[in-house]
Design a protein around this motif. Sequence first.
Motif, PDB file in Angstrom:
ATOM      1  N   ASP A 134      45.456  57.149  47.297  1.00  0.00           N
ATOM      2  CA  ASP A 134      45.026  57.406  48.416  1.00  0.00           C
ATOM      3  C   ASP A 134      43.606  56.353  48.471  1.00  0.00           C
ATOM      4  OD1 ASP A 134      46.870  59.084  49.396  1.00  0.00           O
ATOM      5  OD2 ASP A 134      45.832  60.940  48.760  1.00  0.00           O
ATOM      6  N   ILE A 135      43.549  55.712  49.768  1.00  0.00           N
ATOM      7  CA  ILE A 135      42.349  54.897  49.771  1.00  0.00           C
ATOM      8  C   ILE A 135      41.379  55.436  51.050  1.00  0.00           C
ATOM      9  CG2 ILE A 135      43.353  53.027  51.055  1.00  0.00           C
ATOM     10  CD1 ILE A 135      41.554  50.914  49.666  1.00  0.00           C
ATOM     11  N   TYR A 136      40.237  55.886  50.614  1.00  0.00           N
ATOM     12  CA  TYR A 136      39.435  56.354  51.684  1.00  0.00           C
ATOM     13  C   TYR A 136      38.359  55.396  52.099  1.00  0.00           C
ATOM     14  CZ  TYR A 136      41.331  60.704  49.864  1.00  0.00           C
ATOM     15  OH  TYR A 136      42.342  61.299  49.464  1.00  0.00           O
TER      16      TYR A 136
ATOM     17  N   LYS B  37      36.828  62.472  48.958  1.00  0.00           N
ATOM     18  CA  LYS B  37      38.140  62.930  49.524  1.00  0.00           C
ATOM     19  C   LYS B  37      37.931  63.548  50.910  1.00  0.00           C
ATOM     20  CE  LYS B  37      40.581  63.796  45.228  1.00  0.00           C
ATOM     21  NZ  LYS B  37      41.441  64.432  44.378  1.00  0.00           N
ATOM     22  N   ASN B  38      37.041  64.001  51.447  1.00  0.00           N
ATOM     23  CA  ASN B  38      36.877  64.523  52.781  1.00  0.00           C
ATOM     24  C   ASN B  38      36.581  63.352  53.733  1.00  0.00           C
ATOM     25  OD1 ASN B  38      37.171  67.065  51.927  1.00  0.00           O
ATOM     26  ND2 ASN B  38      34.828  67.348  51.429  1.00  0.00           N
ATOM     27  N   SER B  39      36.249  62.084  53.369  1.00  0.00           N
ATOM     28  CA  SER B  39      36.263  60.841  54.334  1.00  0.00           C
ATOM     29  C   SER B  39      37.843  60.572  55.007  1.00  0.00           C
ATOM     30  CB  SER B  39      35.540  59.774  53.473  1.00  0.00           C
ATOM     31  OG  SER B  39      36.226  59.121  52.764  1.00  0.00           O
TER      32      SER B  39
ATOM     33  N   TRP C 126      37.871  52.921  49.318  1.00  0.00           N
ATOM     34  CA  TRP C 126      37.343  53.736  47.941  1.00  0.00           C
ATOM     35  C   TRP C 126      38.679  54.324  47.304  1.00  0.00           C
ATOM     36  CZ3 TRP C 126      32.452  52.890  45.663  1.00  0.00           C
ATOM     37  CH2 TRP C 126      31.481  52.293  46.506  1.00  0.00           C
ATOM     38  N   ILE C 127      38.979  54.242  46.182  1.00  0.00           N
ATOM     39  CA  ILE C 127      39.672  55.028  45.510  1.00  0.00           C
ATOM     40  C   ILE C 127      39.056  55.625  44.291  1.00  0.00           C
ATOM     41  CG2 ILE C 127      41.837  53.536  46.246  1.00  0.00           C
ATOM     42  CD1 ILE C 127      41.898  52.097  43.443  1.00  0.00           C
ATOM     43  N   LEU C 128      39.741  56.895  43.689  1.00  0.00           N
ATOM     44  CA  LEU C 128      39.285  57.303  42.670  1.00  0.00           C
ATOM     45  C   LEU C 128      39.451  56.358  41.163  1.00  0.00           C
ATOM     46  CD1 LEU C 128      40.722  61.088  42.866  1.00  0.00           C
ATOM     47  CD2 LEU C 128      38.199  60.466  42.767  1.00  0.00           C
TER      48      LEU C 128
END
Length: 194
Positions: free
Chosen positions: A23-25, A30-32, A70-72
């Motif tokens: 997932d890309i934020y 992770k809450n964005s 942003w990704i992990l």
Amino acid sequence: VLHVPALRALAAGEHGSLIRVADIYLSPDKNSQKLAEIERGRELVVLENSSNGWAHVEVFLSEEKTVSGWILDKGFVRSTNPDGDKILFGEAADSEDEASRRHGRKGADHDALRLYYRVYDLFPNSPLAGEALYRAADIRWQLDRADVMSRPSAKERDPMLREGMNEEWMHEVMKKFPGTKWADLAAFHLIENK
């Protein structure tokens, strides 16, 4: 053709490829807002790293569409990773095996195609590059063939009415790796279109 922001990203960052779905934020949290789900084998450029385990990346979803976010900072191989070519090749082979199973993971064939191509793209001097490009071309050929053979024109009596498969990647194998087993196999595929 890549857009100007994509060209800037190409020059600015380190290239890599995802080996898992990510997932890309919008921001490193992770809450964005989640911008997209990125498939295995997608090309990415690392723009910056954060100290809390996130990477700011630009991901190429298609020739026309890129997404930045942003990704992990895990589950992707960078062009500077030791044995990165072997990691990508192994993941590609695993996806190819999954695609060959009766109830395998949906989209595993496309994952394998992208992952094999990334081996060639990110590690062009790897001893695995020729085989990887051939395997990507072969999967693409098989997908094109299944599409072509599903059309009504494939059932016509005259085979000349049938559209052929895209030969671009097979020619690329022959051009980049002349005199190899992979070039010979690519040339053999081209006979089917004649």
